[in-house]
Design a protein around this motif. Structure first.
Motif, short mmCIF file in Angstrom:
data_model
loop_
_atom_site.label_atom_id
_atom_site.label_comp_id
_atom_site.label_asym_id
_atom_site.label_seq_id
_atom_site.Cartn_x
_atom_site.Cartn_y
_atom_site.Cartn_z
N TRP A 550 13.86 52.50 -8.64
CA TRP A 550 12.46 52.09 -8.48
C TRP A 550 12.32 51.02 -7.40
CZ3 TRP A 550 8.69 49.51 -12.45
CH2 TRP A 550 7.40 49.99 -12.23
N ARG A 551 13.26 50.07 -7.39
CA ARG A 551 13.25 49.07 -6.34
C ARG A 551 13.39 49.72 -4.97
NH1 ARG A 551 15.32 46.15 -10.69
NH2 ARG A 551 14.78 43.91 -10.74
N MET A 552 14.30 50.67 -4.87
CA MET A 552 14.50 51.35 -3.58
C MET A 552 13.21 52.02 -3.10
SD MET A 552 17.64 50.86 -2.46
CE MET A 552 18.04 52.22 -1.36
N ASP A 553 12.50 52.64 -4.02
CA ASP A 553 11.25 53.31 -3.66
C ASP A 553 10.21 52.33 -3.13
OD1 ASP A 553 12.20 55.79 -4.32
OD2 ASP A 553 11.31 55.82 -6.33
N LEU A 554 10.16 51.15 -3.73
CA LEU A 554 9.14 50.17 -3.36
C LEU A 554 9.57 49.26 -2.21
CD1 LEU A 554 7.78 49.17 -6.88
CD2 LEU A 554 6.79 50.75 -5.22
N LEU A 555 10.75 49.53 -1.64
CA LEU A 555 11.25 48.74 -0.52
C LEU A 555 11.30 49.55 0.77
CD1 LEU A 555 14.21 46.92 -2.31
CD2 LEU A 555 12.13 45.83 -1.45
N LYS A 556 10.48 50.60 0.84
CA LYS A 556 10.54 51.50 2.00
C LYS A 556 10.21 50.79 3.30
CE LYS A 556 9.54 55.63 -0.73
NZ LYS A 556 8.55 56.68 -1.08
N ASP A 557 9.44 49.72 3.24
CA ASP A 557 9.10 48.97 4.45
C ASP A 557 10.13 47.89 4.77
OD1 ASP A 557 6.82 50.46 4.75
OD2 ASP A 557 5.52 48.99 3.76
N HIS A 558 11.19 47.82 3.97
CA HIS A 558 12.20 46.76 4.14
C HIS A 558 13.60 47.36 4.10
CE1 HIS A 558 9.24 43.49 3.71
NE2 HIS A 558 8.65 44.30 2.84
N PRO A 559 14.01 47.97 5.20
CA PRO A 559 15.32 48.65 5.21
C PRO A 559 16.50 47.71 4.99
CG PRO A 559 14.35 48.58 7.41
CD PRO A 559 13.28 48.16 6.47
N ARG A 560 16.40 46.46 5.42
CA ARG A 560 17.52 45.54 5.19
C ARG A 560 17.66 45.24 3.70
NH1 ARG A 560 17.59 40.68 9.58
NH2 ARG A 560 19.57 40.26 8.50
N HIS A 561 16.55 45.08 3.01
CA HIS A 561 16.60 44.89 1.56
C HIS A 561 17.21 46.12 0.88
CE1 HIS A 561 13.68 41.81 2.70
NE2 HIS A 561 13.79 41.27 1.49
N GLN A 562 16.79 47.30 1.32
CA GLN A 562 17.34 48.52 0.75
C GLN A 562 18.84 48.61 0.95
OE1 GLN A 562 14.96 51.62 2.67
NE2 GLN A 562 13.99 52.09 0.71
N ALA A 563 19.30 48.25 2.14
CA ALA A 563 20.73 48.33 2.43
C ALA A 563 21.54 47.39 1.55
CB ALA A 563 20.98 48.03 3.91
N VAL A 564 21.02 46.19 1.34
CA VAL A 564 21.72 45.22 0.49
C VAL A 564 21.76 45.71 -0.96
CG1 VAL A 564 21.66 42.87 -0.42
CG2 VAL A 564 21.13 43.28 1.98
N LEU A 565 20.62 46.19 -1.45
CA LEU A 565 20.55 46.68 -2.82
C LEU A 565 21.48 47.87 -3.03
CD1 LEU A 565 19.28 46.65 -5.63
CD2 LEU A 565 17.38 48.01 -4.70
N LYS A 566 21.49 48.79 -2.08
CA LYS A 566 22.34 49.98 -2.20
C LYS A 566 23.81 49.59 -2.20
CE LYS A 566 23.11 54.58 -0.23
NZ LYS A 566 24.57 54.51 -0.37
N LEU A 567 24.18 48.64 -1.35
CA LEU A 567 25.57 48.21 -1.29
C LEU A 567 26.01 47.60 -2.62
CD1 LEU A 567 28.14 47.79 0.39
CD2 LEU A 567 27.18 45.61 1.19
N ALA A 568 25.19 46.73 -3.18
CA ALA A 568 25.54 46.11 -4.47
C ALA A 568 25.62 47.16 -5.57
CB ALA A 568 24.52 45.04 -4.83
N ALA A 569 24.66 48.08 -5.60
CA ALA A 569 24.65 49.12 -6.63
C ALA A 569 25.87 50.03 -6.51
CB ALA A 569 23.36 49.94 -6.54
N ASP A 570 26.17 50.46 -5.29
CA ASP A 570 27.31 51.36 -5.09
C ASP A 570 28.63 50.69 -5.47
OD1 ASP A 570 25.55 53.26 -4.18
OD2 ASP A 570 26.05 53.01 -2.05
N LYS A 571 28.81 49.46 -5.03
CA LYS A 571 30.08 48.77 -5.29
C LYS A 571 30.24 48.40 -6.76
CE LYS A 571 31.65 48.74 -1.05
NZ LYS A 571 32.88 49.49 -0.68
#
Length: 724
Positions: A550-571
């Motif tokens: 849900w956070r990823m969906d609402l961060l579409k205008d903030h790719p740097r935020h998405q990248a950080v969130l995805k990295l933490a989630a994946d790791k």
């Protein structure tokens, strides 16, 4: 005939006009204060030192970087030195450092305006280009000096690992060219290295202060001794705003070694030949206090008052769309009220200051965080001009904001004491931990109310946050920082929420309380990072959405935020199954232009006790100057924030602070520290701060994990060792 000094002065003026780094030639007149002592002393003996405001190259081949920021454990001595070393082309082993003098004209914080100081995670960010240019200018001058000496084109000379090299085989150490280079005018716009060629920045470097700290050679204020120095302890009023109306000091003065008892505007000071004697004499003072103008309310009363205010409309700080319309058409409404206690900074080294005051000048030794503010406070007390006030900055054993005091509390006290002693001898004022716990400065108490509306498809249609707290800046010399209707420190991190929410409102209410408050690591972000991320998870549960997706969906205008969130989630293995009694929680927050996401993995036991087993942290701080320091700051920020949410609080009883030391103000114990896995997002962007941004996400990440297991959001801090 022009003397060499005349030439030097002229070139300094020319250099200052040409560059922002202000080259000058000469030798240092200050005794060494730190790790550079041996090399600097040798350099002084030869009287062949070339330097600008930030770089000194000595003929013994050492390079000293002048550090304009306080190092209170965050590692700026290493990071700032690395920037210069990279552009200069020096070898890391030849690098040294020293703290700058207190001079806002030369050493101001570029992000603060005409003030010298450390805070807001700005040390690296504001020094980045300034120090790159300083290092590059020194490199240009050394290469040109070698070219002139060897009679070859400067373009043919390479400076690498501290050596000047020419294809003909000619070589020289940079120290060999220091004197010749000093005669040259610095370039106006020295070429900077391409980041792809960095060999130090972004690479593993040993901390430059590790040896002296691990061997006990590092000097903190508590270590400073001056000839004929006396020691001072102080008794503060038991309630903030109280005044001493009668002092019986007969028993204290009867003690051997006690020389004076002084009533200052801030408390009653005891002067003795040792700190231990002064401490014992404190217990023998009989003081009658006037509490008529003091803060006499208890924490429970203040919480009730703030809670009531949080349920009323405050001053609008941010308003996008129409929240009331979204609320009236909502398919579902969610509301949470949050309560935060006062918090102490609880630094390992309590507040202290050494003062040597004469009729003509004042010298102080302290872990000085804002030299400009301290100098003005000293001027107001002594009447001395600013140029006659000298600050010798020491290492500081922690700060977390505590040493950045608008009214320079403990420094001012020390100077008041020295003045009352008629400038007879140097004096060291040392607060005890109890002094700072009971009469210090605190993170404000606060209440937050968050209300959101969900539409029929479970999307967030409206969001409103009400903040009720004391204002940090109101009534201080920093009040000019308030540019809107509400103290910006109350709502920072709330008004800049990155999620796409069509109807969005933030309101604030300032509450006057007679308790002295101060920025605490991450300042307003410490509250707003917690409430917004805990509330977001509550909405995710209500909408039956995965919190990360849900956070990823609402961060579409903030790719740097998405990248950080995805990295933490994946790791972290987000989404992978866990054994019964375990859960993961996530939080994302940007503070001081740095984005941090954390996933906390916890175990909840049948008795309600819990353990934070692991924290996976991802950070985007632009280019990581010294990655090991970045990781260390994330780890430290996580430990600091975890300590606060689990067990820390300051409680008032009729205006008096209940807690006094670490037995009843309980910081994190080593067995409570989780495993931490830090991942840095690769970046070529300019560096941003790392001293504070690791702290805000850990609280909500843990609370959100507990929410998975208990079904209840945690809205009152501290949580305690057991979930209620």
């Amino acid at each position: 005939m022009k003397t060499q000094m005349d030439v030097t002065r002229r070139r300094f003026i020319q250099a200052s006009a040409l560059t922002g780094v202000g080259f000058m030639v000469g030798c240092s007149t200050n005794a060494p204060q730190n790790a550079a002592a041996t090399a600097e002393a040798a350099c002084l003996e030869t009287d062949k030192l070339i330097f600008n405001h930030f770089v000194k190259v000595c003929s013994d081949n050492t390079v000293t970087v002048v550090i304009k920021h306080l190092d209170k454990g965050q590692g700026v001595t290493t990071g700032l030195t690395a920037i210069v070393a990279e552009e200069l082309g020096a070898d890391w082993d030849q690098m040294r450092w020293e703290f700058a003098v207190a001079d806002a004209k030369r050493y101001n914080n570029l992000l603060w305006g005409p003030a010298q100081g450390t805070g807001g995670s700005t040390a690296i960010a504001n020094s980045w280009m300034q120090l790159r240019q300083a290092g590059a200018s020194a490199k240009h001058m050394l290469i040109q000096a070698a070219a002139n000496t060897w009679q070859v084109p400067a373009a043919e000379i390479l400076l690498d690992q501290g050596k000047l090299l020419h294809p003909s085989g000619k070589t020289a150490a940079i120290g060999d060219m220091a004197i010749a280079a000093s005669q040259l005018i610095p370039p106006q716009n020295p070429p900077l290295k391409d980041p792809k060629d960095f060999t130090l920045i972004g690479h593993k470097l040993p901390r430059i202060d590790s040896r002296e700290k691990s061997t006990g050679k590092a000097q903190y204020t508590i270590d400073v001794k001056r000839p004929n120095m006396l020691n001072a302890a102080i008794v503060h009023p038991p309630r903030f705003g109280a005044k001493a109306v009668r002092i019986d000091d007969s028993q204290a003065k009867a003690m051997p070694g006690v020389s004076e008892v002084i009533n200052t505007p801030r408390g009653v000071a005891i002067i003795a030949d040792s700190y231990w004697t002064a401490l014992q004499a404190k217990q023998r003072l009989n003081i009658q206090w006037d509490f008529s103008q003091a803060e006499n309310r208890s924490s429970a009363q203040l919480h009730t008052e703030m809670n009531q205010l949080a349920r009323k409309a405050g001053t609008s700080v941010k308003n996008r769309g129409d929240f009331n319309a979204a609320l009236s058409s909502a398919a579902k409404t969610i509301e949470l009220n949050f309560e935060f206690p006062y918090l102490a900074h609880a630094t390992m080294e309590p507040m202290n200051c050494v003062v040597e005051l004469t009729d003509s000048e004042c010298h102080i030794w302290t872990g000085c965080q804002i030299p400009t503010a301290d100098k003005w406070a000293i001027k107001a007390i002594t009447g001395l001009p600013l140029e006659k006030i000298f600050i010798h900055t020491q290492f500081a054993g922690g700060s977390f904001g505590r040493r950045a005091v608008p009214d320079s509390d403990y420094v001012a006290e020390a100077v008041m004491i020295a003045k009352a002693m008629n400038n007879k001898q140097p004096v060291k004022l040392q607060w005890s931990r109890e002094d700072d716990m009971k009469a210090g400065r605190y993170r404000p108490m606060a209440h937050h109310q968050l209300t959101a509306s969900l539409d029929s498809e479970g999307n967030i249609s409206g969001w409103r946050q009400r903040v009720v707290s004391q204002a940090l800046l109101r009534g201080t010399p920093f009040e000019a920082m308030i540019t809107g209707p509400i103290d910006v420190t109350m709502t920072e991190g709330a008004t800049q929420l990155p999620y796409q929410i069509p109807h969005f409102a933030v309101e604030g209410t300032e509450v006057p309380v007679g308790v002295p408050v101060l920025w605490w690591r991450s300042v307003g972000h410490t509250f707003n990072g917690y409430v917004t991320e805990v509330f977001f998870d509550e909405l995710a549960h209500a909408a039956k959405k995965d919190p990360v997706a849900w956070r990823m969906d609402l961060l579409k205008d903030h790719p740097r935020h998405q990248a950080v969130l995805k990295l933490a989630a994946d790791k972290s293995g987000w989404g992978e199954p866990l054994p019964k009694g375990k859960a993961r929680g996530v939080a994302l927050h940007e503070s001081f232009s740095t984005i941090v996401a954390q996933v906390a993995e916890i175990t909840l036991n049948s008795d309600g006790s819990y353990k934070v087993d692991k924290v996976t942290c991802a950070v985007d701080c632009g280019i990581a100057i010294t990655p090991d320091v970045v990781r260390a700051q994330m780890e430290g920020g996580i430990g600091f924030g975890l300590s606060a949410i689990i067990g820390e609080k300051v409680t008032l009883n009729n205006g008096e602070v209940v807690q006094s030391n670490f037995h009843d103000y309980t910081p994190l114990r080593i067995q409570q520290m989780p495993d931490i896995d830090v991942h840095i997002v690769p970046s070529a962007e300019a560096p941003t701060g790392v001293g504070e941004p690791g702290t805000p996400p850990i609280g909500p990440a843990v609370a959100n994990a507990l929410r998975v297991l208990t079904g209840k959001p945690i809205t009152q801090l501290p949580i305690g060792p057991v979930v209620s």
